[in-house]
Write a protein that holds these residues in place. Structure first.
Motif, mmCIF file in Angstrom:
data_model
loop_
_atom_site.group_PDB
_atom_site.id
_atom_site.type_symbol
_atom_site.label_atom_id
_atom_site.label_comp_id
_atom_site.label_asym_id
_atom_site.label_seq_id
_atom_site.Cartn_x
_atom_site.Cartn_y
_atom_site.Cartn_z
ATOM 1 N N LYS A 93 18.668 36.606 -0.753
ATOM 2 C CA LYS A 93 19.096 36.832 -2.225
ATOM 3 C C LYS A 93 17.996 36.335 -3.270
ATOM 4 C CE LYS A 93 22.348 34.160 -3.805
ATOM 5 N NZ LYS A 93 23.301 32.930 -4.329
ATOM 6 N N ARG A 94 16.867 35.913 -2.749
ATOM 7 C CA ARG A 94 15.729 35.934 -3.565
ATOM 8 C C ARG A 94 15.039 37.251 -3.903
ATOM 9 N NH1 ARG A 94 11.898 31.110 -1.790
ATOM 10 N NH2 ARG A 94 10.522 31.991 -3.367
ATOM 11 N N SER A 95 15.040 37.976 -2.701
ATOM 12 C CA SER A 95 14.667 39.442 -2.781
ATOM 13 C C SER A 95 15.176 40.315 -3.787
ATOM 14 C CB SER A 95 14.332 40.038 -1.249
ATOM 15 O OG SER A 95 15.602 40.101 -0.834
ATOM 16 N N LEU A 96 16.536 39.930 -4.196
ATOM 17 C CA LEU A 96 17.295 40.912 -4.990
ATOM 18 C C LEU A 96 17.030 40.823 -6.301
ATOM 19 C CD1 LEU A 96 20.841 40.153 -3.082
ATOM 20 C CD2 LEU A 96 19.421 42.175 -2.808
ATOM 21 N N PRO A 97 17.152 41.987 -6.943
ATOM 22 C CA PRO A 97 16.979 41.983 -8.461
ATOM 23 C C PRO A 97 17.816 41.117 -9.165
ATOM 24 C CG PRO A 97 16.877 44.306 -7.676
ATOM 25 C CD PRO A 97 17.342 43.258 -6.537
ATOM 26 N N GLN A 98 17.326 40.512 -10.424
ATOM 27 C CA GLN A 98 18.383 39.692 -11.187
ATOM 28 C C GLN A 98 19.624 40.412 -11.618
ATOM 29 O OE1 GLN A 98 17.775 36.320 -11.808
ATOM 30 N NE2 GLN A 98 19.693 36.312 -13.051
ATOM 31 N N GLU A 99 19.360 41.588 -11.817
ATOM 32 C CA GLU A 99 20.843 42.435 -12.518
ATOM 33 C C GLU A 99 21.673 42.483 -11.361
ATOM 34 O OE1 GLU A 99 17.286 45.409 -11.909
ATOM 35 O OE2 GLU A 99 17.489 43.447 -12.615
ATOM 36 N N VAL A 100 21.167 42.390 -10.155
ATOM 37 C CA VAL A 100 22.403 42.574 -9.103
ATOM 38 C C VAL A 100 22.948 41.187 -8.762
ATOM 39 C CG1 VAL A 100 22.404 42.980 -6.585
ATOM 40 C CG2 VAL A 100 20.935 44.644 -7.843
ATOM 41 N N THR A 101 22.285 40.037 -8.751
ATOM 42 C CA THR A 101 22.646 38.754 -8.606
ATOM 43 C C THR A 101 23.636 38.097 -9.750
ATOM 44 O OG1 THR A 101 20.594 37.694 -9.226
ATOM 45 C CG2 THR A 101 20.974 38.003 -6.965
ATOM 46 N N SER A 102 23.194 38.628 -10.688
ATOM 47 C CA SER A 102 24.181 38.319 -12.057
ATOM 48 C C SER A 102 25.317 39.357 -12.464
ATOM 49 C CB SER A 102 23.249 38.111 -13.142
ATOM 50 O OG SER A 102 22.444 39.256 -13.510
#
Length: 287
Positions: A186-195
């Motif tokens: 999850k930390r490796s994913l871009p912020q725009e994906v996780t939100s």
């Protein structure tokens, strides 16, 4: 009362319990097939067809009807609803205490997940023993509490904690490895994906990958645990069960039931974490 209900750890417990209810009901058939595969006796002649997951699955439906696939769901509920709640509330409390201002690294995530699982595993082990016996098809228990009483009267309370070592060797590493891979993914994913609105689907995908890796790493301990809990008179110690499995089936014996268990544990963990994180977000808490 309102202050008590507003406690974050209690909210985490409630979110975890609800997520555990959903995942347990959906994936109980896979757990039953896994247990049956692991406890098959080695009576087949050389050259006989190997008994696989689908063979056991169809045999259960033929002999016990479709609902037979949910045999043991009552102790699974008794175990998982409070057990998953205890796990997530412990996980949340430990994370808030030690990592309130920063995210844990890979090693710390292993300890965090493993520690929370140890607390839940020890608390719910008696029900785990009963659940395994229900699923094995070798015991004619009528109810969970009747089974608990029967074991205490005939085998003593100590039997309810059979397989403790194997259970912790299986569950603590599984949870630790799972949390490590899950948090790092999850930390490796871009912020725009996780939100984004697709965040639950992304979390579920991270959970699938993490669950497969953790399941394979802990499969041998799961096979040993099943043997100890189903036949405590034959295998009073964890080492006895491990020796029997290796002697009778070789190294392959430690991976009996790997497919249904990996499917179940992976899907259950992925769903539980996804539902838990969505519910926590709805309550305004960071999971």
């Amino acid at each position: 009362m309102e202050l008590f209900l507003a406690h974050p750890a209690l909210k985490a417990f409630m979110c975890g319990s609800l997520s555990g209810t959903c995942s347990t009901l959906l994936f109980q058939p896979l757990d039953l097939v896994k247990t049956r595969l692991q406890t098959l006796q080695n009576n087949s002649r050389p050259g006989a067809p190997r008994v696989g997951m689908m063979t056991v699955f169809l045999n259960v439906i033929r002999t016990e009807r479709l609902l037979g696939l949910w045999k043991g769901v009552s102790p699974s509920f008794v175990r998982c609803i409070p057990g998953v709640g205890i796990y997530f509330s412990t996980f949340y409390s430990l994370k808030q205490h030690f990592f309130q201002e920063r995210a844990p690294n890979a090693g710390q995530a292993v300890l965090l997940g493993g520690g929370a699982r140890c607390v839940a595993g020890v608390a719910m082990l008696p029900v785990t023993v009963i659940k395994t016996r229900f699923e094995s098809g070798r015991y004619n228990y009528v109810s969970v509490f009747g089974a608990l009483r029967s074991v205490c009267e005939t085998e003593g309370p100590r039997a309810l904690f059979s397989g403790l070592t194997a259970t912790l060797l299986r569950d603590a590493p599984f949870s630790g490895i799972y949390v490590m891979f899950y948090s790092q993914a999850k930390r490796s994913l871009p912020q725009e994906v996780t939100s984004s609105p697709y965040a639950p689907l992304v979390n579920f995908g991270c959970g699938i990958v993490s669950g497969v890796l953790a399941s394979l790493a802990t499969q041998p301990a799961d096979v040993v645990k099943t043997h100890v809990q189903v036949s405590p008179d034959l295998y009073p110690r964890t080492a006895d069960a491990a020796r029997f499995i290796y002697t009778e089936h070789g190294l392959r014996g430690f991976f009996r039931g790997a497919v249904p268990r990996s499917l179940r544990r992976t899907l259950m963990a992925a769903m539980a974490w996804t539902v838990y994180e969505q519910l926590m977000a709805q309550m305004g808490l960071t999971s």
